[in-house]
Scaffold this motif. Structure first.
Motif, PDB file in Angstrom:
ATOM      1  N   VAL A   1     102.575  30.857  -5.411  1.00 36.71           N
ATOM      2  CA  VAL A   1     103.145  31.794  -4.441  1.00 36.71           C
ATOM      3  C   VAL A   1     101.970  32.484  -3.770  1.00 36.71           C
ATOM      4  O   VAL A   1     100.978  32.810  -4.421  1.00 36.71           O
ATOM      5  CB  VAL A   1     104.035  32.860  -5.127  1.00 36.71           C
ATOM      6  CG1 VAL A   1     104.524  33.891  -4.132  1.00 36.71           C
ATOM      7  CG2 VAL A   1     105.204  32.213  -5.834  1.00 36.71           C
TER       8      VAL A   1
ATOM      9  N   VAL B   1     108.368  37.636   1.562  1.00 38.71           N
ATOM     10  CA  VAL B   1     109.668  37.062   1.929  1.00 38.71           C
ATOM     11  C   VAL B   1     110.649  37.225   0.768  1.00 38.71           C
ATOM     12  O   VAL B   1     111.797  37.638   0.965  1.00 38.71           O
ATOM     13  CB  VAL B   1     109.516  35.587   2.351  1.00 38.71           C
ATOM     14  CG1 VAL B   1     110.882  34.924   2.511  1.00 38.71           C
ATOM     15  CG2 VAL B   1     108.707  35.477   3.647  1.00 38.71           C
ATOM     16  N   ALA B   2     110.203  36.929  -0.445  1.00 38.51           N
ATOM     17  CA  ALA B   2     111.080  37.091  -1.620  1.00 38.51           C
ATOM     18  C   ALA B   2     111.473  38.556  -1.799  1.00 38.51           C
ATOM     19  O   ALA B   2     112.621  38.857  -2.137  1.00 38.51           O
ATOM     20  CB  ALA B   2     110.380  36.569  -2.869  1.00 38.51           C
TER      21      ALA B   2
ATOM     22  N   ASP C   1      96.084  33.281  -2.419  1.00 36.85           N
ATOM     23  CA  ASP C   1      96.100  32.999  -0.986  1.00 36.85           C
ATOM     24  C   ASP C   1      94.993  32.047  -0.555  1.00 36.85           C
ATOM     25  O   ASP C   1      95.142  31.346   0.445  1.00 36.85           O
ATOM     26  CB  ASP C   1      95.964  34.293  -0.179  1.00 36.85           C
ATOM     27  CG  ASP C   1      97.234  35.120  -0.202  1.00 36.85           C
ATOM     28  OD1 ASP C   1      98.309  34.572  -0.487  1.00 36.85           O
ATOM     29  OD2 ASP C   1      97.141  36.335   0.060  1.00 36.85           O
TER      30      ASP C   1
ATOM     31  N   GLU D   1     105.639  31.433  10.016  1.00 42.73           N
ATOM     32  CA  GLU D   1     106.476  30.810   8.991  1.00 42.73           C
ATOM     33  C   GLU D   1     107.099  31.873   8.075  1.00 42.73           C
ATOM     34  O   GLU D   1     108.272  31.777   7.725  1.00 42.73           O
ATOM     35  CB  GLU D   1     105.664  29.796   8.171  1.00 42.73           C
ATOM     36  CG  GLU D   1     106.459  29.102   7.096  1.00 42.73           C
ATOM     37  CD  GLU D   1     107.625  28.268   7.590  1.00 42.73           C
ATOM     38  OE1 GLU D   1     108.498  27.930   6.748  1.00 42.73           O
ATOM     39  OE2 GLU D   1     107.721  27.937   8.796  1.00 42.73           O
ATOM     40  N   CYS D   2     106.332  32.874   7.705  1.00 43.87           N
ATOM     41  CA  CYS D   2     106.867  33.957   6.872  1.00 43.87           C
ATOM     42  C   CYS D   2     107.989  34.696   7.604  1.00 43.87           C
ATOM     43  O   CYS D   2     109.040  34.977   7.005  1.00 43.87           O
ATOM     44  CB  CYS D   2     105.763  34.947   6.490  1.00 43.87           C
ATOM     45  SG  CYS D   2     104.553  34.287   5.332  1.00 43.87           S
TER      46      CYS D   2
ATOM     47  N   ARG E   1     111.114  32.499   7.659  1.00 42.12           N
ATOM     48  CA  ARG E   1     111.798  32.495   6.368  1.00 42.12           C
ATOM     49  C   ARG E   1     112.449  33.835   6.056  1.00 42.12           C
ATOM     50  O   ARG E   1     113.435  33.897   5.331  1.00 42.12           O
ATOM     51  CB  ARG E   1     110.815  32.117   5.256  1.00 42.12           C
ATOM     52  CG  ARG E   1     110.425  30.661   5.330  1.00 42.12           C
ATOM     53  CD  ARG E   1     109.531  30.274   4.198  1.00 42.12           C
ATOM     54  NE  ARG E   1     109.167  28.883   4.324  1.00 42.12           N
ATOM     55  CZ  ARG E   1     108.651  28.184   3.362  1.00 42.12           C
ATOM     56  NH1 ARG E   1     108.410  28.727   2.181  1.00 42.12           N
ATOM     57  NH2 ARG E   1     108.344  26.919   3.534  1.00 42.12           N
TER      58      ARG E   1
ATOM     59  N   GLY F   1     104.748  34.563   0.881  1.00 38.12           N
ATOM     60  CA  GLY F   1     105.945  34.162   0.135  1.00 38.12           C
ATOM     61  C   GLY F   1     106.474  35.285  -0.734  1.00 38.12           C
ATOM     62  O   GLY F   1     107.686  35.455  -0.902  1.00 38.12           O
TER      63      GLY F   1
ATOM     64  N   ARG G   1      94.428  27.141  -3.656  1.00 38.80           N
ATOM     65  CA  ARG G   1      95.830  26.713  -3.590  1.00 38.80           C
ATOM     66  C   ARG G   1      95.939  25.192  -3.655  1.00 38.80           C
ATOM     67  O   ARG G   1      96.797  24.651  -4.336  1.00 38.80           O
ATOM     68  CB  ARG G   1      96.488  27.237  -2.308  1.00 38.80           C
ATOM     69  CG  ARG G   1      96.714  28.736  -2.318  1.00 38.80           C
ATOM     70  CD  ARG G   1      97.191  29.247  -0.965  1.00 38.80           C
ATOM     71  NE  ARG G   1      98.500  28.739  -0.619  1.00 38.80           N
ATOM     72  CZ  ARG G   1      99.659  29.336  -0.916  1.00 38.80           C
ATOM     73  NH1 ARG G   1      99.659  30.471  -1.578  1.00 38.80           N
ATOM     74  NH2 ARG G   1     100.799  28.814  -0.555  1.00 38.80           N
TER      75      ARG G   1
ATOM     76  N   THR H   1     103.171  30.554 -12.981  1.00 39.65           N
ATOM     77  CA  THR H   1     103.062  30.712 -11.533  1.00 39.65           C
ATOM     78  C   THR H   1     101.738  31.393 -11.196  1.00 39.65           C
ATOM     79  O   THR H   1     101.303  32.304 -11.892  1.00 39.65           O
ATOM     80  CB  THR H   1     104.237  31.556 -11.003  1.00 39.65           C
ATOM     81  OG1 THR H   1     105.456  30.876 -11.318  1.00 39.65           O
ATOM     82  CG2 THR H   1     104.146  31.758  -9.502  1.00 39.65           C
TER      83      THR H   1
ATOM     84  N   ASP I   1     112.993  28.837  -8.490  1.00 37.81           N
ATOM     85  CA  ASP I   1     112.580  30.213  -8.220  1.00 37.81           C
ATOM     86  C   ASP I   1     111.321  30.521  -9.021  1.00 37.81           C
ATOM     87  O   ASP I   1     111.363  30.638 -10.238  1.00 37.81           O
ATOM     88  CB  ASP I   1     113.707  31.181  -8.589  1.00 37.81           C
ATOM     89  CG  ASP I   1     113.396  32.609  -8.182  1.00 37.81           C
ATOM     90  OD1 ASP I   1     112.246  32.896  -7.772  1.00 37.81           O
ATOM     91  OD2 ASP I   1     114.293  33.450  -8.287  1.00 37.81           O
ATOM     92  N   ARG I   2     110.228  30.629  -8.340  1.00 36.23           N
ATOM     93  CA  ARG I   2     108.927  30.858  -8.988  1.00 36.23           C
ATOM     94  C   ARG I   2     108.793  32.275  -9.528  1.00 36.23           C
ATOM     95  O   ARG I   2     107.846  32.578 -10.220  1.00 36.23           O
ATOM     96  CB  ARG I   2     107.808  30.530  -8.017  1.00 36.23           C
ATOM     97  CG  ARG I   2     107.794  29.049  -7.729  1.00 36.23           C
ATOM     98  CD  ARG I   2     107.002  28.690  -6.517  1.00 36.23           C
ATOM     99  NE  ARG I   2     107.350  27.332  -6.169  1.00 36.23           N
ATOM    100  CZ  ARG I   2     106.535  26.308  -6.280  1.00 36.23           C
ATOM    101  NH1 ARG I   2     105.318  26.485  -6.690  1.00 36.23           N
ATOM    102  NH2 ARG I   2     106.934  25.110  -5.958  1.00 36.23           N
TER     103      ARG I   2
END
Length: 165
Positions: A119, A126-127, A102, A158-159, A162, A123, A107, A98, A3-4
């Motif tokens: 992240v 999503v978290a 973007d 993808e987001c 998830r 992401g 990255r 972390t 977990d970042r």
């Protein structure tokens, strides 16, 4: 995957601007135990007058602004802009923290060269949904795109996958 969001993070300009466009910069401070922003990133955020400046100034007060210059190594300075280079240099010097970033090139360097935990804005959203901080990811992604922030269709899909949307 670890977990970042359990470790402090160092933020780049892009995610803070994207989140400000949808009024959600506060999610960063709610997800990470400590948020650090290099002075180079603050300069990028506030250098050009735009409608996000008042919100960003309020939100930056919650973060730890790293006021001394980052002094990135020559690879970072040659390959990235000042904010991105400062973020990676600080994350490395402060213990492989972390990185919230973007920009694709930044990255790649963060993960492939320095093995930094990473992240992106997607992401983070999503978290935030999984932790009950927001009800949906789609409206925020759509709002960012409508405000001119570039998020590719593959990333958006993808987001949403998830996030279960």
């Amino acid at each position: 995957m670890p977990d970042r969001f359990t470790r402090p993070d160092v933020c780049n300009t892009g995610p803070l601007l994207a989140l400000s466009r949808v009024g959600r910069v506060g999610l960063v401070a709610r997800l990470f135990p400590e948020v650090m922003v290099p002075m180079e990133v603050v300069a990028e955020l506030l250098q050009v007058p735009h409608g996000d400046v008042p919100l960003l100034q309020r939100e930056l007060a919650q973060f730890r602004v790293l006021k001394s210059p980052a002094q990135p190594d020559p690879l970072l300075s040659a390959q990235l802009d000042a904010g991105e280079a400062a973020v990676l240099a600080r994350a490395l010097r402060l213990g492989h923290l972390t990185v919230l970033m973007d920009e694709r090139k930044g990255r790649r360097i963060a993960t492939l060269v320095y093995q930094l935990p990473l992240v992106g804005t997607g992401g983070l959203l999503v978290a935030a949904k999984h932790r009950g901080l927001i009800p949906q990811v789609r409206p925020l992604l759509d709002g960012m795109v409508a405000a001119g922030y570039h998020l590719g269709p593959v990333l958006i899909d993808e987001c949403l996958r998830r996030a279960g949307e």
